[in-house]
Design a protein around this motif. Structure first.
Motif, short mmCIF file in Angstrom:
data_model
loop_
_atom_site.label_atom_id
_atom_site.label_comp_id
_atom_site.label_asym_id
_atom_site.label_seq_id
_atom_site.Cartn_x
_atom_site.Cartn_y
_atom_site.Cartn_z
N UNK A 226 33.29 49.80 54.28
CA UNK A 226 34.69 49.81 54.15
C UNK A 226 35.23 48.42 54.11
N UNK A 227 36.38 48.45 53.43
CA UNK A 227 37.19 47.19 53.38
C UNK A 227 38.60 47.35 53.64
N UNK A 228 39.13 46.44 54.25
CA UNK A 228 40.50 46.69 54.76
C UNK A 228 41.64 46.38 53.56
N UNK A 229 42.83 46.61 53.77
CA UNK A 229 43.90 46.43 52.65
C UNK A 229 44.01 44.97 52.32
N UNK A 230 43.60 44.10 53.08
CA UNK A 230 43.95 42.77 52.58
C UNK A 230 42.57 42.31 51.51
N UNK A 231 41.62 42.68 51.78
CA UNK A 231 40.62 42.41 50.90
C UNK A 231 40.62 43.40 49.58
N UNK A 232 40.81 44.57 49.68
CA UNK A 232 41.03 45.24 48.51
C UNK A 232 42.25 44.69 47.65
N UNK A 233 43.18 44.27 48.19
CA UNK A 233 44.23 43.59 47.48
C UNK A 233 43.95 42.46 46.71
N UNK A 234 43.30 41.45 47.32
CA UNK A 234 42.57 40.08 46.69
C UNK A 234 41.75 40.47 45.68
N UNK A 235 40.84 41.58 45.64
CA UNK A 235 39.89 42.16 44.78
C UNK A 235 40.69 42.37 43.57
N UNK A 236 41.67 43.31 43.71
CA UNK A 236 42.44 43.92 42.74
C UNK A 236 43.44 42.82 42.08
N UNK A 237 43.87 42.08 42.99
CA UNK A 237 44.66 40.91 42.15
C UNK A 237 43.90 39.86 41.30
N UNK A 238 42.60 39.91 41.95
CA UNK A 238 41.67 38.86 41.08
C UNK A 238 41.34 39.47 39.92
N UNK A 239 41.20 40.77 39.77
CA UNK A 239 40.73 41.36 38.64
C UNK A 239 41.96 41.41 37.61
N UNK A 240 43.08 41.92 38.12
CA UNK A 240 44.38 41.62 37.24
C UNK A 240 44.65 40.45 36.50
N UNK A 241 44.21 39.23 37.36
CA UNK A 241 44.60 37.97 37.16
C UNK A 241 43.42 37.40 35.78
N UNK A 242 42.40 37.89 36.01
CA UNK A 242 41.32 37.65 35.14
C UNK A 242 41.67 38.52 33.78
N UNK A 243 42.17 39.66 34.04
CA UNK A 243 42.42 40.46 32.67
C UNK A 243 43.65 39.73 31.94
N UNK A 244 44.62 39.35 32.56
CA UNK A 244 45.85 39.03 31.91
C UNK A 244 45.44 37.62 31.34
N UNK A 245 44.69 36.58 32.06
CA UNK A 245 44.26 35.33 31.70
C UNK A 245 43.22 35.05 30.69
N UNK A 246 41.98 35.79 30.90
CA UNK A 246 40.94 35.61 30.22
C UNK A 246 40.82 36.68 28.82
N UNK A 247 41.49 37.93 29.22
CA UNK A 247 40.95 38.80 28.31
C UNK A 247 41.65 38.72 26.82
N UNK A 248 42.62 38.22 26.75
CA UNK A 248 43.07 37.79 25.44
C UNK A 248 42.26 36.71 24.63
#
Length: 140
Positions: free
Chosen positions: A13-35
């Motif tokens: 299990x993971x709580x809301x905070x860890x889930x949010x951190x992972x999802x924000x990290x994935x989103x940040x990686x997508x917007x910065x590195x993906x192009x």
């Protein structure tokens, strides 16, 4: 916490905070590195990075669902709905800029858009705002 287990395992299990951190990290990686990835990597490596991001997103969603005392198998339709909604809204926006479709098709697209939006809103509230189960549940 073991980060490999956090990101790649479907157990626990993971709580809301860890889930949010992972999802924000994935989103940040997508917007910065993906192009910039096509410049530095071959198409095979881009596919590997995309699969890894999809796996991490699905694994953390399953663990967050476990925290809500729900089966992790719900992560698969949730992640698929998320990806399909991006595709669908891209199509919907494209149709609204001059592509000629009949009124019946347009009405169907609007109804599907409303349904996907309502379902997506429920999923967002469930994963990001509602607290997990107090104490132990059937997932740990």
């Amino acid at each position: 916490m073991d980060y490999a287990r956090l990101l790649f395992s479907f157990e626990g299990r993971i709580n809301r905070a860890r889930f949010l951190v992972v999802q924000l990290a994935l989103l940040t990686f997508w917007f910065i590195a993906w192009p910039k990835l096509p410049i530095f990597l071959s198409s095979l490596w881009i596919l590997v990075v995309a699969i890894a991001m999809f796996w991490i997103s699905t694994a953390t969603t399953a663990k967050r669902l476990h925290d809500r005392n729900r089966s992790g198998f719900w992560a698969i339709p949730i992640v698929i709905l998320n990806r399909l909604s991006l595709l669908f809204y891209g199509l919907f926006v494209g149709l609204s800029f001059g592509v000629d479709v009949s009124i019946a098709r347009e009405l169907l697209l609007v109804m599907v858009a409303v349904g996907m939006s309502l379902l997506g809103t429920w999923i967002f509230i469930e994963l990001y705002f509602l607290m997990g189960t107090d104490g132990t549940n059937r997932f740990g």
